[in-house]
Motif scaffolding. Structure first.
Motif, PDB file in Angstrom:
ATOM      1  N   ASP A  29    -139.731  44.117  65.045  1.00 24.19           N
ATOM      2  CA  ASP A  29    -138.714  45.282  65.277  1.00 24.19           C
ATOM      3  C   ASP A  29    -139.079  46.154  66.462  1.00 24.19           C
ATOM      4  O   ASP A  29    -140.045  45.893  67.131  1.00 24.19           O
ATOM      5  N   VAL A  30    -138.257  46.956  66.925  1.00 25.07           N
ATOM      6  CA  VAL A  30    -138.305  47.685  68.122  1.00 25.07           C
ATOM      7  C   VAL A  30    -137.660  49.007  67.811  1.00 25.07           C
ATOM      8  O   VAL A  30    -137.057  49.475  66.979  1.00 25.07           O
ATOM      9  N   HIS A  33    -129.484  53.587  63.702  1.00 26.82           N
ATOM     10  CA  HIS A  33    -130.618  52.604  63.167  1.00 26.82           C
ATOM     11  C   HIS A  33    -131.692  53.484  62.633  1.00 26.82           C
ATOM     12  O   HIS A  33    -132.705  53.945  63.559  1.00 26.82           O
ATOM     13  N   LYS A  51    -135.285  55.029  61.490  1.00 29.42           N
ATOM     14  CA  LYS A  51    -136.579  54.156  61.317  1.00 29.42           C
ATOM     15  C   LYS A  51    -137.489  54.953  60.518  1.00 29.42           C
ATOM     16  O   LYS A  51    -137.419  56.113  60.417  1.00 29.42           O
ATOM     17  N   ARG A  63    -140.089  50.293  60.359  1.00 33.08           N
ATOM     18  CA  ARG A  63    -138.977  49.708  59.924  1.00 33.08           C
ATOM     19  C   ARG A  63    -137.706  50.039  60.230  1.00 33.08           C
ATOM     20  O   ARG A  63    -137.508  51.393  60.006  1.00 33.08           O
ATOM     21  N   THR A  64    -136.898  49.345  60.727  1.00 35.54           N
ATOM     22  CA  THR A  64    -135.406  49.723  61.121  1.00 35.54           C
ATOM     23  C   THR A  64    -134.341  49.310  59.950  1.00 35.54           C
ATOM     24  O   THR A  64    -134.472  48.209  59.538  1.00 35.54           O
ATOM     25  N   VAL A  65    -133.701  50.411  59.660  1.00 35.73           N
ATOM     26  CA  VAL A  65    -132.405  50.184  58.759  1.00 35.73           C
ATOM     27  C   VAL A  65    -131.350  50.276  59.237  1.00 35.73           C
ATOM     28  O   VAL A  65    -131.120  51.506  59.823  1.00 35.73           O
ATOM     29  N   MET A  66    -130.133  49.698  59.270  1.00 35.35           N
ATOM     30  CA  MET A  66    -129.121  49.609  59.868  1.00 35.35           C
ATOM     31  C   MET A  66    -127.921  50.907  59.198  1.00 35.35           C
ATOM     32  O   MET A  66    -126.653  50.403  59.194  1.00 35.35           O
ATOM     33  N   GLU A  75    -125.235  52.702  61.196  1.00 30.34           N
ATOM     34  CA  GLU A  75    -124.167  51.625  61.820  1.00 30.34           C
ATOM     35  C   GLU A  75    -123.345  51.305  60.803  1.00 30.34           C
ATOM     36  O   GLU A  75    -121.994  51.123  60.831  1.00 30.34           O
ATOM     37  N   ILE A  76    -123.916  50.602  59.490  1.00 25.92           N
ATOM     38  CA  ILE A  76    -122.878  50.293  58.384  1.00 25.92           C
ATOM     39  C   ILE A  76    -121.938  51.301  57.961  1.00 25.92           C
ATOM     40  O   ILE A  76    -120.742  51.156  57.668  1.00 25.92           O
ATOM     41  N   LEU A  87    -119.280  51.641  60.272  1.00 28.02           N
ATOM     42  CA  LEU A  87    -118.169  50.376  60.420  1.00 28.02           C
ATOM     43  C   LEU A  87    -117.247  50.474  59.051  1.00 28.02           C
ATOM     44  O   LEU A  87    -116.294  50.329  59.165  1.00 28.02           O
ATOM     45  N   LEU A  88    -117.906  50.849  58.010  1.00 31.51           N
ATOM     46  CA  LEU A  88    -117.079  50.924  56.776  1.00 31.51           C
ATOM     47  C   LEU A  88    -116.181  52.099  57.083  1.00 31.51           C
ATOM     48  O   LEU A  88    -114.981  52.077  56.450  1.00 31.51           O
ATOM     49  N   LEU A 108    -126.252  46.909  46.835  1.00 30.75           N
ATOM     50  CA  LEU A 108    -125.536  47.857  47.864  1.00 30.75           C
ATOM     51  C   LEU A 108    -124.008  47.466  47.803  1.00 30.75           C
ATOM     52  O   LEU A 108    -123.211  48.373  47.872  1.00 30.75           O
ATOM     53  N   ALA A 146    -136.067  51.739  49.020  1.00 27.11           N
ATOM     54  CA  ALA A 146    -137.119  50.520  49.624  1.00 27.11           C
ATOM     55  C   ALA A 146    -138.005  51.036  50.499  1.00 27.11           C
ATOM     56  O   ALA A 146    -139.289  50.582  50.212  1.00 27.11           O
TER      57      ALA A 146
END
Lengths: 292, 292
Positions: free
Chosen positions: B114-115, B144, B146, B159-162, B165-166, B169-170, B203, B238
């Motif tokens: 991860d970054v 994103h 963190k 931990r990164t979770v998108m 961004e999602i 996009l939706l 999801l 999560a």
């Protein structure tokens, strides 16, 4: 209606359509083009339907798919679950006395509302051809994948998962787009993605790791396959947990069926593939036998 | 370097930048514009940096965020976890003797690479200001998101979770786009989405139900809020399962912090909010104290 003497079956989706000439008294023929429902201008359906008859013959016609949605020609309201061949046949919307639109199926439920339009015919067709049992679990992969639980020959419950649409959005528009060029294949990277998902990694976190690995110098992986594995693995894990152990019938395009089959196997399940076009025509045939 | 006499702190992201004049001997000032890293032409960074000094003064400068990525001005390689103030300060990349780029932080791990780039300063700043403890769970929501576990004052794991961004996009490109007009708010529909996710609904299946409800005649719901609730609820469930019970420090834009706070509360957790810009400046201040 004497369907046996010949008719036209049309699978008319959002972005393309396939039309088949069927029936014992006619030679078979088909064509496919990109005149999906979204490309037909307002008021343009009578002409688009006439074109089909010009190409395949002046025959009775049954149409299924998004052509029966509120963006289509005429709305053919959903039949409620549980729905089998008889329930679907009873709700065909007749545009005229030889042109019918097949309804979709709805799960009317406060907690798990769901809809399908087109997939129901393939499920019914696979059953009619003896390819699936009266009690079966069917997976129909695509833009909006359907998991269909058949019971006593009818669609009892089902669940839609937006797997294909999210994959397409990621490949076209996301931070992973540069990396996701090319088709997903069922190799080692796909399997690694499936295992990551089966291990319980949250979907949107596992997807970001594709980006992290590239930034940290491991840029050689096949990102499209990895993302596909994560998405399909996540879907398969949830479906097998919900519907229990089954030999899953995967109905659809052969390349996509192969990916789902591989993921189901990695999850400890079994599956077999059925060609989606074959199942569609089997469904149309069994429908004409009831409408006869 | 006499940072105390005045310096410029720049938070330079992908799509915008914020620059602040800091230090006891100078009046404070700031500006924000849309000259993000992606809008700077090749070779254009020296001029873009000179513009900042023209506007805020000919002062020493520290820059953080995507400006230090491989798409930015100069790459400032990631510091490995565990990383605290000292580790980050030691790896500042000096472009000249008064212009430094702050490195990001990397989790180098085969199973969970991860970054982050930018969020580390806010975590360090919140700690320096006494707003979070040396052992703490920080959530930094955004494109994103963190989740950062602090231990003994250092970033131990993250931990990164998108999620963001999602959601974007939706809203922009998916079959839900028409329905998702407007901002997500923390009302009843958001809460319903969070509960759906906390209940374990997959999801990509819960998201499709937004579409299904509309097709089945329940078109009145606020789809943007419902989708936001499903996405954030899924992420929070999560994260709380992974990191255990914590009073979560949510650092970021106030409106987004509020949504995350509501979701954490619905999940049975506790949270408090910290303004992201304040935390960023606190991080820069503590960094200059080490660099002094």
């Amino acid at each position: 209606m004497h369907w046996r003497e010949g008719y036209i079956a049309v699978d008319w989706g959002t972005t393309n359509r396939r039309a088949y000439r069927m029936g014992a008294a006619q030679s078979s023929a088909m064509f496919e083009d990109d005149k999906g429902v979204m490309s037909v201008p307002p008021g343009g359906f009578p002409q688009a339907v006439a074109e089909i008859r010009q190409r395949l013959g002046d025959l009775p016609m049954l149409l299924a798919g998004m052509v029966g949605s509120n963006r289509g020609w005429h709305a053919a309201p959903y039949v409620a679950c549980p729905a089998g061949l008889d329930e679907i046949a009873a709700k065909v919307r007749w545009v005229d006395d030889r042109t019918g639109i097949v309804p979709g199926v709805a799960q009317r439920s406060a907690s798990s509302p769901d809809v399908m339009r087109g997939e129901e015919l393939q499920a019914i067709g696979a059953l009619a051809d003896g390819l699936v049992a009266a009690d079966a679990l069917i997976c129909h992969p695509g833009t909006h994948t359907k998991w269909i639980a058949m019971k006593a020959g009818r669609i009892e419950t089902f669940r839609t998962v937006m797997t294909g649409e999210i994959f397409a959005l990621l490949a076209a528009h996301s931070i992973l787009a540069d990396a996701m060029r090319g088709q997903a294949t069922g190799g080692a990277q796909f399997a690694a993605g499936v295992r990551e998902a089966l291990g319980g990694e949250p979907l949107l976190s596992a997807l970001f790791r594709i980006r992290a690995r590239r930034l940290l110098g491991d840029g050689a992986e096949d990102a499209a396959s990895r993302a596909s594995g994560i998405l399909i693995g996540s879907e398969v894990a949830a479906a097998l947990a919900e519907f229990g152990p089954h030999r899953v019938a995967v109905i659809g395009r052969p390349a996509l069926c192969k990916l789902y089959g591989a993921a189901i196997e990695l999850a400890g399940g079994e599956s077999f593939s059925i060609d989606g076009a074959d199942a569609f025509l089997a469904g149309m045939t069994s429908l004409t036998e009831v409408l006869e």
